[in-house]
Design a protein around this motif. Structure first.
Motif, short mmCIF file in Angstrom:
data_model
loop_
_atom_site.label_atom_id
_atom_site.label_comp_id
_atom_site.label_asym_id
_atom_site.label_seq_id
_atom_site.Cartn_x
_atom_site.Cartn_y
_atom_site.Cartn_z
N HIS A 256 91.91 -46.84 -17.37
CA HIS A 256 93.22 -47.28 -17.90
C HIS A 256 92.98 -47.91 -19.26
N PRO A 257 93.58 -47.38 -20.32
CA PRO A 257 93.31 -47.94 -21.66
C PRO A 257 93.80 -49.38 -21.83
N TYR A 271 99.19 -51.90 -14.32
CA TYR A 271 98.49 -51.52 -15.55
C TYR A 271 99.55 -51.34 -16.62
N CYS A 273 99.42 -49.72 -19.34
CA CYS A 273 99.45 -48.39 -19.96
C CYS A 273 100.36 -47.42 -19.21
N CYS A 274 100.38 -47.49 -17.90
CA CYS A 274 101.09 -46.47 -17.12
C CYS A 274 101.97 -47.05 -16.02
N CYS A 290 94.70 -43.45 -15.73
CA CYS A 290 95.72 -42.55 -16.27
C CYS A 290 95.19 -41.74 -17.46
ZN LIG Z 1 96.96 -46.52 -17.00
#
Ligand SMILES: [Zn+2]
Ligand SMILES: [Zn+2]
Ligand SMILES: [Zn+2]
Length: 435
Positions: A256-257, A271, A273-274, A290
């Motif tokens: 996950h960034p 998270y 990011c997503c 993700c």
């Molecule tokens: Zn993510």
């Protein structure tokens, strides 16, 4: 001594060759049957219609016992065909090996190679390893398509190469990979050593050979099919995530960034990011992130031939991280399963087959009963039912292991009890004697 009269019909060239009968019979099995009845010192004339130059090479091989001085790129196909016809096994093998060693020159010859028999093509394909296969440049497709077709067929003949479909995650895996690959959608089991296990579970309706035919029917050629399967049979280790992954999933080292955000006092977060759920203290199997980048393959493995070939073949072999990509094998797997399930449902609906078994069987002949039982065993398993059944089986496995363990403990305790019981009377006996 035997005289062989060779006549080249096209060039009108004639030549006689002399050869000892024993040598001829032992090296050219074709003559064994024809000369078996004749006496050993008889002079026999054999008339052969073939290329004089090729036959001269065959005789040279016969007398010298080596193909080193006769095989050239220009004549190897002709010698191969003739030696197969005359059943000169050793020379056939030498020719095939020569073709493998000079394959790019051989495929550039302006001769028709359709005359190479299927048996020879199978043998030739088996001699070509992945590295060689990758190096072949056959622009006019003299041999390459047939080599790939044979490679795929050989793959299907060897059950260790068969890929099963996991009923949890739809991914394909070989039986040998089951214990090392992690299925992130599988139910987790903890073994008696405390190891967390999440293994793929093979779909028992899955037919690998039918799947390969399906890929072919969807327009994938033997070449593409071969590399897609091959890349799923090779495994590498990632030093970053610790995962053991299939070559096709080289770009699947997921993460996950953005970090997960947790509200104070809660173990559950998201998270950023997503918006996927995150768990602060997660002891289960690592879930997919993700986003993905390339796995960091263990340095020793990057020196292997498989890795080198995989990198070259990535455009064909790499499974896109996002499943909806058109080149993804996962897409074909899903489509194929749907077509199979349509067959399955229609089979379920055709209750006459089932009801047929419910009819009174006492009226049936033995053959009829056998046929019915045969049909019964071939019927497919509903995937939903398989899931339930397999889960029960897994629970059953744990239950059996537990039962086994407790039985061992009980027998241990009993042995201890026996020991105690046998020592006690002795003590009392001693005590009695003393008194
Ligand atoms: Zn993510
Ligand atoms: Zn799985
Ligand atoms: Zn990784």
């Amino acid at each position: 001594m035997i005289t062989i009269h060779v006549c080249d019909e096209n060039r009108k060239v004639n030549k006689d060759f002399k050869c000892a009968k024993s040598l001829l019979v032992s090296q050219m099995k074709f003559f064994e049957l024809h000369l078996s009845g004749s006496g050993s010192f008889e002079d026999i004339d054999i008339s052969v219609h073939c290329d004089v130059g090729v036959f001269e090479s065959l005789m040279l091989f016969l007398n010298s016992g080596t193909s080193e001085y006769i095989l050239e790129v220009s004549n190897v196909i002709s010698i191969l065909i003739s030696s197969e016809y005359l059943q000169m096994e050793r020379l056939v093998d030498d020719c095939l090996q020569f073709i493998v060693n000079h394959i790019n020159e051989v495929v550039n010859l302006s001769i028709d190679m359709a005359c190479i028999s299927p048996k020879l093509m199978r043998k030739l394909a088996s001699l070509i390893d992945v590295q060689k296969l990758d190096e072949i440049s056959d622009r006019r497709d003299k041999l390459l398509s047939r080599i790939y077709t044979n490679k795929v067929e050989a793959m299907m003949d060897d059950e260790t190469n068969h890929l099963s479909r996991c009923i949890y995650c739809d991914r394909l895996f070989a039986e040998s990979q089951r214990s090392v690959a992690v299925c992130e959608k599988a139910d987790i089991f903890i073994d008696f050593h405390g190891n967390v296990l999440a293994e793929h579970l093979a779909d028992c309706n899955w037919d690998f050979k039918k799947f390969v035919s399906y890929l072919n029917s969807q327009g994938l050629g033997s070449r593409e099919i071969y590399w897609k399967i091959w890349s799923r049979l090779i495994m590498f280790d990632c030093v970053d995530c610790g995962e053991c992954f299939q070559g096709a999933e080289l770009e699947h080292c997921s993460y996950h960034p953005l970090e997960a955000k947790f509200t104070i006092g809660s173990n559950i977060g998201v998270y950023q990011c997503c918006q996927e759920q995150a768990v602060r203290f997660d002891t289960s199997i690592k879930k997919q992130g993700c986003t993905a980048h390339r796995h960091s393959v263990c340095p020793e493995q990057t020196q292997s031939t498989e890795y080198e070939v995989l990198i070259k073949k990535l455009p064909t072999t790499a499974e896109p991280f996002l499943e909806d990509s058109t080149s993804a094998l996962a897409r074909y797997v899903k489509q194929f399963v749907v077509t199979q399930e349509v067959v399955l449902c229609s089979e379920d609906e055709v209750s006459p087959v089932t009801s047929q078994y419910n009819t009174d069987e006492s009226d049936c002949s033995d053959e009829e009963l056998k046929a019915r039982k045969g049909k019964k065993s071939k019927s497919k398993v509903n995937p939903a039912k398989q899931r339930a059944w397999k889960l029960d089986l897994l629970r059953l496995k744990d239950f059996e292991a537990m039962k086994d363990l407790s039985a061992k403990l009980i027998s241990r305790r009993r042995r201890k009890d026996v020991k105690v019981r046998t020592t006690k009377p002795n003590v009392s006996m001693v005590a009695r004697r003393r008194s």
